[in-house]
Design an enzyme around this catalytic site. Structure first.
Site, PDB file in Angstrom:
ATOM      1  N   SER A 132     -22.251 -41.977   8.148  1.00  0.00           N
ATOM      2  CA  SER A 132     -21.333 -42.996   7.651  1.00  0.00           C
ATOM      3  C   SER A 132     -19.928 -42.630   8.052  1.00  0.00           C
ATOM      4  CB  SER A 132     -21.440 -43.073   6.123  1.00  0.00           C
ATOM      5  OG  SER A 132     -20.393 -43.853   5.566  1.00  0.00           O
ATOM      6  N   TYR A 145     -20.906 -39.828  -2.837  1.00  0.00           N
ATOM      7  CA  TYR A 145     -21.401 -40.321  -1.550  1.00  0.00           C
ATOM      8  C   TYR A 145     -20.701 -39.646  -0.374  1.00  0.00           C
ATOM      9  CZ  TYR A 145     -22.790 -43.593   2.121  1.00  0.00           C
ATOM     10  OH  TYR A 145     -23.280 -44.147   3.277  1.00  0.00           O
TER      11      TYR A 145
END
Length: 240
Positions: A132, A145
């Site tokens: 990501s 995250y």
């Protein structure tokens, strides 16, 4: 096992994983990973050459049993697309939230890679991590995250160095926001408006994954960063 190149895709029944499966389907035998057997088998039925890999990757025994059932002797590619998202402010956090996030986004990736190393080495295979943008720059609410994705970046860098002598290539793909169910749920939880035209398509990420998996033998795509381009914001209609 098929004479075509063989690729295992975790989370291969939906989102980015399914887009990767579609991008590879014409000339690869695919192993589609997921927790829901019915969903995984339905995805396999829609592909020219595919078989299921049903496992709860956060469970050690379930993962080991799935690898044993598969019995793969060679694996040309392993695409880690399964993952979870979420973020909680420190007052709302607890140890279990951290454990759940790291278990699936980092530990499960390391463990499945370890279990598949003999098959990957037999094929001079390629491991692709769907990471990501949060694995390069921490943003959003809470550190859960991005911390997991930074850890995945570090794991990828270490694996690349460790596995190079075995003939195994390792690539990290870092997309920005992608139009998936996960992204919709994440932004809804933060009460943010959602416009799919401001996001990457899963198919755009799949192009990068296919590029990494089909690189010429002397080349390795080590890190690929993908961000929405002008076409994501400059139109009133759909994608071109």
């Amino acid at each position: 096992m098929s004479n075509q190149p063989v690729v295992l895709i975790t989370g291969g029944a939906r989102g980015i994983g399914r887009a990767c499966a579609d991008a590879l389907a014409k000339d690869h035998h695919l192993i589609i990973g997921g927790r829901d057997e019915d969903v995984v088998r339905a995805a396999c039925a829609q592909l020219p050459s595919a078989e299921p890999f049903v496992a709860n990757l956060s469970d050690e025994d379930s993962t080991a049993a799935a690898v044993e059932r598969l019995g793969a002797t060679r694996l040309d590619g392993l695409v880690h697309s399964a993952g979870v998202s979420g973020g909680w402010t420190t007052p709302d956090s607890n140890r279990q939230k951290w454990r759940d996030m790291l278990e699936i986004n980092v530990i499960a990736v390391s463990e499945l890679t370890r279990l598949m190393l003999p098959a990957l080495a037999a094929a001079d295979g390629t491991v692709v991590m769907i990471n990501s943008g949060a694995g390069l720059l921490a943003t959003g609410r809470g550190g859960h995250y991005p911390a997991s994705k930074f850890a995945l970046t570090a794991l990828t860098d270490v694996l690349r160095a460790e596995l190079r002598p075995e003939g195994i290539r390792v690539c990290s793909v870092h997309p920005g926001r992608v139009d998936t169910d996960m992204q919709r749920e994440m932004q809804a939880a933060q009460n943010k408006p959602y416009d799919p035209l401001h996001h990457l398509r899963p198919e755009s990420v799949a192009i990068a994954v296919r590029t990494a998996l089909t690189a010429s033998p002397e080349a390795t795509y080590e890190t690929i960063s993908i961000r929405p381009g002008p076409a994501a914001t400059n139109r009133e209609g759909g994608w071109v």
